[in-house]
Design an enzyme around this catalytic site. Structure first.
Site, PDB file in Angstrom:
ATOM      1  N   PRO A   1      25.199  -3.799  -3.953  1.00 14.54           N
ATOM      2  CA  PRO A   1      23.956  -4.411  -4.196  1.00 14.54           C
ATOM      3  C   PRO A   1      24.106  -6.000  -4.310  1.00 14.54           C
ATOM      4  O   PRO A   1      25.018  -6.290  -5.153  1.00 14.54           O
ATOM      5  CB  PRO A   1      23.072  -3.786  -5.255  1.00 14.54           C
ATOM      6  CG  PRO A   1      24.221  -2.836  -6.128  1.00 14.54           C
ATOM      7  CD  PRO A   1      25.289  -2.514  -5.006  1.00 14.54           C
ATOM      8  N   GLU A   2      22.961  -6.818  -3.876  1.00 19.47           N
ATOM      9  CA  GLU A   2      23.260  -8.181  -4.081  1.00 19.47           C
ATOM     10  C   GLU A   2      22.023  -8.731  -4.653  1.00 19.47           C
ATOM     11  O   GLU A   2      21.085  -7.664  -5.285  1.00 19.47           O
ATOM     12  CB  GLU A   2      23.623  -8.908  -2.735  1.00 19.47           C
ATOM     13  CG  GLU A   2      24.802  -8.410  -2.052  1.00 19.47           C
ATOM     14  CD  GLU A   2      24.893  -8.776  -0.673  1.00 19.47           C
ATOM     15  OE1 GLU A   2      24.665 -10.302  -0.330  1.00 19.47           O
ATOM     16  OE2 GLU A   2      25.680  -8.275   0.090  1.00 19.47           O
TER      17      GLU A   2
ATOM     18  N   LYS B   1      25.095 -10.194  -9.761  1.00 21.80           N
ATOM     19  CA  LYS B   1      24.778  -8.825  -9.080  1.00 21.80           C
ATOM     20  C   LYS B   1      24.745  -7.923 -10.538  1.00 21.80           C
ATOM     21  O   LYS B   1      24.628  -6.689 -10.248  1.00 21.80           O
ATOM     22  CB  LYS B   1      26.017  -8.448  -8.274  1.00 21.80           C
ATOM     23  CG  LYS B   1      26.129  -9.277  -7.022  1.00 21.80           C
ATOM     24  CD  LYS B   1      27.475  -8.679  -6.353  1.00 21.80           C
ATOM     25  CE  LYS B   1      27.705  -9.721  -5.044  1.00 21.80           C
ATOM     26  NZ  LYS B   1      28.993  -9.440  -4.510  1.00 21.80           N
TER      27      LYS B   1
ATOM     28  N   ARG C   1      34.275 -28.321  -2.301  1.00 18.90           N
ATOM     29  CA  ARG C   1      35.198 -27.021  -1.810  1.00 18.90           C
ATOM     30  C   ARG C   1      35.681 -27.509  -0.489  1.00 18.90           C
ATOM     31  O   ARG C   1      35.265 -28.034   0.514  1.00 18.90           O
ATOM     32  CB  ARG C   1      34.151 -25.776  -1.710  1.00 18.90           C
ATOM     33  CG  ARG C   1      33.726 -25.571  -3.058  1.00 18.90           C
ATOM     34  CD  ARG C   1      34.836 -24.994  -4.157  1.00 18.90           C
ATOM     35  NE  ARG C   1      34.340 -24.456  -5.195  1.00 18.90           N
ATOM     36  CZ  ARG C   1      34.770 -23.174  -5.592  1.00 18.90           C
ATOM     37  NH1 ARG C   1      35.480 -22.540  -4.757  1.00 18.90           N
ATOM     38  NH2 ARG C   1      34.259 -22.608  -6.663  1.00 18.90           N
TER      39      ARG C   1
ATOM     40  N   ARG D   1      37.029  -9.342   4.193  1.00 15.02           N
ATOM     41  CA  ARG D   1      35.702  -8.436   4.266  1.00 15.02           C
ATOM     42  C   ARG D   1      35.280  -8.442   5.669  1.00 15.02           C
ATOM     43  O   ARG D   1      35.784  -9.328   6.612  1.00 15.02           O
ATOM     44  CB  ARG D   1      34.685  -9.006   3.427  1.00 15.02           C
ATOM     45  CG  ARG D   1      35.104  -9.166   1.703  1.00 15.02           C
ATOM     46  CD  ARG D   1      35.267  -7.663   1.288  1.00 15.02           C
ATOM     47  NE  ARG D   1      34.054  -6.993   1.451  1.00 15.02           N
ATOM     48  CZ  ARG D   1      32.904  -6.924   0.705  1.00 15.02           C
ATOM     49  NH1 ARG D   1      33.119  -7.531  -0.516  1.00 15.02           N
ATOM     50  NH2 ARG D   1      31.899  -6.145   0.558  1.00 15.02           N
TER      51      ARG D   1
END
Ligand SMILES: [Zn+2]
Length: 272
Positions: free
Chosen positions: A2-3, A58, A153, A262
């Protein structure tokens, strides 16, 4: 896992169903899911009322009137279910909270997930919540704030969106969906993303997460027997878990590949 939209949906249900109610007893079938002994958990919470239910990243935070809180992380498989007083509790929950109203709150499949008892403090002082990045839907998280963070980043954009220290609460499903929304490939290097694309990325993150929350996210376990909200966003997914199916925009088959360890789902025609 779940996010933000799924945890927000659970949070909103919990506020309706358990806020203000008193815990009567606690049953623990999976001791590894909790960070104290069962006796300590019972002693801390029995007779205490739920003061608030909040979300950070989360995690769910259920705080009680005695300044104790539970920090709950569902990880991959965990979920929670609420049972009305006349309903039998399904199966064998990892942890079960029985309320003074004879209702129950059950946590299932907490094999990797956890329920940690902590003192109620500021979120950034809680052990499991330190070092998290900003919440994407925090009113203070402006486009300018996002662009500043992004400018610091490097590397591929998809793993970065899922980095909880960069931004909190986005995982595999919504990183794929956000990148489709702004037409960026999951492997795009941050340094190659133009200013207009960065603005679009911010806008997509905001609108998509809000739409998913409003629709109940993509969780497949209903929260309670009369839950008609949870999982309502499932049919709105554009790329996640749609490998081989036609893109709704251009008809090209959706592709899956491993990005940052992922599964990335994307349209090779729409995304650049
Ligand atoms: Zn397409």
């Amino acid at each position: 896992m779940p996010e933000i939209p799924e945890i927000e949906t659970v949070k909103n249900h919990l506020i309706q169903k358990i806020q203000g109610k008193t815990v009567q007893s606690v049953l623990v079938n999976r001791h590894k899911a909790i960070n104290v002994t069962k006796e300590a958990l019972v002693q801390a919470l029995a007779g205490q009322a739920v003061a608030s239910v909040r979300r950070r990243a989360k995690q769910l935070i259920i705080s009680f009137t005695n300044e104790k809180s539970l920090i709950i992380h569902f990880m991959l498989e965990g979920y929670t279910r609420f049972f009305y007083s006349e309903e039998p509790v399904d199966g064998q929950p990892s942890v079960l909270f029985e309320l003074a109203t004879n209702e129950s709150l059950a946590f299932y499949k907490m094999n990797l997930g956890y329920i940690h008892l902590v003192d109620t403090t500021q979120f950034d002082e809680m052990p499991d919540l330190a070092d998290l990045g900003p919440e994407p839907l925090d009113p203070d998280f402006s486009a300018t704030a996002f662009l500043t963070l992004l400018g610091q980043r490097k590397g591929m954009i998809k793993p970065l969106l899922m980095d909880q220290q960069f931004i909190a609460g986005i995982g595999n499903v919504y990183s794929n969906e956000i990148l489709f929304c702004c037409r960026l490939l999951p492997t795009r290097k941050v340094g190659t993303i133009a200013d207009a694309e960065r603005q679009r990325l911010y806008h997509c993150m905001q609108t998509l997460l809000k739409q998913a929350i409003a629709a109940g996210g993509v969780y497949d376990e209903p929260f309670c027997s009369d839950d008609h909200l949870t999982g309502g966003y499932e049919n709105s997914l554009q790329v996640a878990y749609r490998t081989g199916q036609p893109c709704y925009t251009c008809g090209t088959a959706i592709i899956t590949s491993r990005v940052g360890g992922r599964n990335a789902f994307y349209c090779p025609h729409c995304q650049h």
